[in-house]
Scaffold this active site. Structure first.
Site, short mmCIF file in Angstrom:
data_model
loop_
_atom_site.label_atom_id
_atom_site.label_comp_id
_atom_site.label_asym_id
_atom_site.label_seq_id
_atom_site.Cartn_x
_atom_site.Cartn_y
_atom_site.Cartn_z
N LYS A 1 40.77 57.03 25.61
CA LYS A 1 39.85 56.89 26.67
C LYS A 1 38.64 57.33 26.56
O LYS A 1 38.49 58.58 25.84
CB LYS A 1 40.52 57.24 28.04
CG LYS A 1 40.29 56.77 29.32
CD LYS A 1 41.13 55.17 29.61
CE LYS A 1 40.50 54.60 30.91
NZ LYS A 1 41.12 53.34 31.12
N ASP B 1 36.75 49.55 31.85
CA ASP B 1 37.60 50.33 33.05
C ASP B 1 36.64 50.13 34.26
O ASP B 1 35.63 49.23 34.41
CB ASP B 1 37.90 51.54 32.70
CG ASP B 1 38.99 52.28 33.49
OD1 ASP B 1 40.25 52.09 33.47
OD2 ASP B 1 38.62 53.25 34.30
P1 NDP Z 1 36.04 48.04 38.69
O1 NDP Z 1 34.83 48.90 38.29
O2 NDP Z 1 35.75 46.31 38.27
O3 NDP Z 1 36.29 48.09 40.24
C1 NDP Z 1 36.74 49.20 40.79
C2 NDP Z 1 36.90 49.15 42.23
O4 NDP Z 1 37.45 50.42 42.99
C3 NDP Z 1 35.51 48.81 43.08
O5 NDP Z 1 35.72 48.05 44.18
C4 NDP Z 1 35.28 50.09 43.24
O6 NDP Z 1 34.21 50.29 44.42
C5 NDP Z 1 36.50 50.82 43.73
N1 NDP Z 1 36.37 52.35 43.66
C6 NDP Z 1 36.06 53.12 42.11
N2 NDP Z 1 36.05 54.48 42.59
C7 NDP Z 1 36.38 54.50 43.95
C8 NDP Z 1 36.76 55.57 44.66
N3 NDP Z 1 36.58 56.93 43.89
N4 NDP Z 1 36.80 55.41 45.83
C9 NDP Z 1 36.80 54.23 46.47
N5 NDP Z 1 36.62 53.18 45.91
C10 NDP Z 1 36.49 53.34 44.57
O7 NDP Z 1 37.24 48.63 37.93
P2 NDP Z 1 38.71 48.05 37.41
O8 NDP Z 1 38.96 46.88 38.54
O9 NDP Z 1 38.49 47.56 36.20
O10 NDP Z 1 39.66 48.85 37.82
C11 NDP Z 1 40.43 49.57 38.98
C12 NDP Z 1 41.46 50.42 38.40
O11 NDP Z 1 42.51 49.76 37.47
C13 NDP Z 1 41.17 51.74 37.87
O12 NDP Z 1 42.11 53.01 38.32
C14 NDP Z 1 41.24 51.50 36.34
O13 NDP Z 1 41.53 52.83 35.60
C15 NDP Z 1 42.51 50.68 36.36
N6 NDP Z 1 42.65 49.73 35.24
C16 NDP Z 1 41.94 48.78 34.92
C17 NDP Z 1 42.25 47.96 33.96
C18 NDP Z 1 41.36 46.83 33.43
O14 NDP Z 1 41.61 46.22 32.45
N7 NDP Z 1 40.06 46.69 33.85
C19 NDP Z 1 43.30 48.24 33.07
C20 NDP Z 1 44.17 48.98 33.51
C21 NDP Z 1 44.09 49.85 34.64
P3 NDP Z 1 32.67 50.80 44.15
O15 NDP Z 1 32.19 49.42 43.58
O16 NDP Z 1 32.25 50.88 45.54
O17 NDP Z 1 32.63 51.88 43.26
#
Ligand code: NDP
Length: 458
Positions: free
Chosen positions: A131, A171
């Site tokens: 990571k 991510d």
């Molecule tokens: P994105 O950046 O596309 O989206 C993240 C979302 O979560 C946004 O809506 C963001 O809001 C919100 N968010 C992030 N941090 C916080 C926080 N501290 N409090 C509240 N809301 C928050 O990321 P992904 O969709 O790719 O990832 C989401 C989750 O899925 C993570 O945990 C990631 O590790 C996990 N994941 C992702 C994978 C992938 O293929 N992308 C694979 C496996 C797991 P804002 O824009 O306001 O920050």
């Protein structure tokens, strides 16, 4: 007697880890979530204790930390911290995403990389766990600023990665735009065109279904859990958090399966749409988040009947999880479901939780789900679809092949079904009943531990 020896060995490892990394609570939480599952495994495999596998497993093989300097649109010089962690490469080259978010630090990335080791093992693909990322915040930055940051980040990262060494992906904060800039910088610096990053655009070596894979996979996993309990997702009310990549495609698949997603969120708050998020509304959200880079609060202005509630940082619970529901899909970030949230979910009728995010439920929340018999798909199993399709992207790139949508989607469904089966079987075999958290920990661990044993002390 043997059980006592194993438990005390595990306790020793945990105590030493806590003393060594007191400032890395997320990492300690991730390890603490895994080790209780290993007691019966170590009892049956004393060779793992003799080879000190556990102590080796909780220490990353390497942590690279570097400075990232870049110039913003006003001409100011900015400095961020960059990281790449190769946690365990016993079963394949390091694989895992890059996170760009102000909360990124070494401890957060170690938790994510540690989880990734188990997740990647569960996919059945030959990939180790890694990571990386930076405390850079792309939100509110222009495309030019993001590009210059990515180029500077890759100016150091390129030395440590490669298609047979370490293959990063996206991510939080790293989507198609960022992967494109990172890939361009790598290609230019190294004078090679290789599959060094996954999540690439279709025009330059990406795979169909990769953007959809994590969200779709979390829903396939939920469907599998429901079917094994004689239930289905059809017509079920679903709570989804986040509104990024994973949340968007979780909602898309829920709609396809006839379920009704009624919430979304971002860091500023959450929306509730009792009528359900349909395809047209989802398309609007995708444009808002992926092109216009707006906030989820705008949803309530656009769609009458829906409400927006801003985040209350002082509150002990998140009211999103109090909405009456059947199923929950946390898809934002770690520790977004605490004990009170889990109790609110249960009181609201929720009987299934499938984690799109990594470690979104804290240990108290997990205990609440266990006590109330909630079908619980932990992130390392339920969200493994993303990295699994990344591995399929690597296979396609190395064979110079391009599989169609259905081929990749069918493989993804097969992999999610297989992860469910492996986790369920491991849980039953090692005395954990139907507990998929313990089951996925055990199934993920066994393959890595055996590979480490075979490769000697290195
Ligand atoms: P994105 O950046 O596309 O989206 C993240 C979302 O979560 C946004 O809506 C963001 O809001 C919100 N968010 C992030 N941090 C916080 C926080 N501290 N409090 C509240 N809301 C928050 O990321 P992904 O969709 O790719 O990832 C989401 C989750 O899925 C993570 O945990 C990631 O590790 C996990 N994941 C992702 C994978 C992938 O293929 N992308 C694979 C496996 C797991 P804002 O824009 O306001 O920050």
């Amino acid at each position: 007697m043997l059980e006592t020896v194993c438990s005390s060995r595990i306790e020793e490892v945990m105590t030493a880890l806590e003393a060594r990394y007191p400032d890395q609570p997320e990492f300690l939480q991730a390890v603490g979530e895994v080790v209780p599952s290993l007691v019966p495994v170590l009892e049956q495999h004393p060779e793992f204790i003799e080879a000190n596998i556990l102590e080796r497993l909780v220490e990353p093989e390497r942590v690279v930390k570097f400075r990232v300097s870049w110039v913003d649109d006003e001409g100011n010089v900015n400095v961020n911290r960059g990281f790449r962690i190769g946690f365990n490469g016993a079963i394949g080259p390091y694989k895992g995403g890059l996170r760009f978010h102000p909360t990124v630090n070494e401890g957060v990335l170690k938790f994510l990389a540690f989880e990734q080791v188990f997740k990647n093992s569960l996919t059945g693909q030959p990939i180790g766990g890694g990571k990386g990322g930076s405390d850079f915040d792309p939100r509110g930055r222009s495309d030019g600023e993001v590009m210059r940051f990515c180029q500077s980040f890759m100016g150091e990262l390129y030395r440590h990665i490669g298609p047979d060494t370490d293959i990063p992906a996206g991510d939080i904060g790293v989507g198609g735009r960022e992967v494109g800039y990172l890939f361009g910088a790598y290609r230019k610096i190294t004078n090679t065109f290789t599959g060094v990053l996954t999540g690439r655009g279709l025009e330059y070596g990406g795979s169909l279904i990769r953007p959809e894979a994590t969200g779709y996979g979390a829903v396939y996993f939920a469907d599998e859990m429901a079917r094994h309990s004689g239930k289905s997702l059809e017509d079920k009310i679903c709570l989804v958090s986040g509104s990024g990549n994973v949340a968007q495609y979780a909602v898309e698949k829920l709609i396809q399966l006839g379920a009704k997603a009624v919430t979304l969120s971002d860091s500023s708050g959450w929306i509730h749409d009792p009528a359900g998020i349909d395809n047209a509304k989802l398309e609007w959200v995708m444009d808002l988040k992926n092109n216009r880079r707006g906030r989820i609060s705008e949803y309530a202005e656009e769609f009458p009947g829906s409400t927006f509630t801003p985040t209350d940082r002082e509150a002990a619970s998140n009211p999103l999880w109090s909405v009456p529901s059947d199923c929950a899909f946390p898809c934002a970030t770690q520790n977004e479901i605490l004990g009170t949230d889990a109790r609110n979910l249960v009181e609201g009728g929720c009987w299934l939780v499938s984690e799109g995010a990594n470690m979104p439920t804290d240990p108290t929340g997990q205990s609440v789900f266990r006590e109330h018999g909630v079908l619980y798909g932990p992130g390392k199993a339920a969200n493994a679809g993303g990295v699994a399709v990344s591995a399929l992207e690597m296979s396609q790139a190395s064979q110079r092949q391009f599989w169609n949508r259905d081929e990749v989607d069918n493989k993804l469904q097969g992999i999610m079904k297989n992860i469910h089966e492996m986790s369920a079987n491991a849980a039953a075999e090692y005395g954990f009943g139907q507990d998929l958290l313990h089951g996925s920990n055990v199934a993920g661990f066994l393959k890595v531990a055996r590979a480490m044993l075979s490769q000697g002390v290195i």
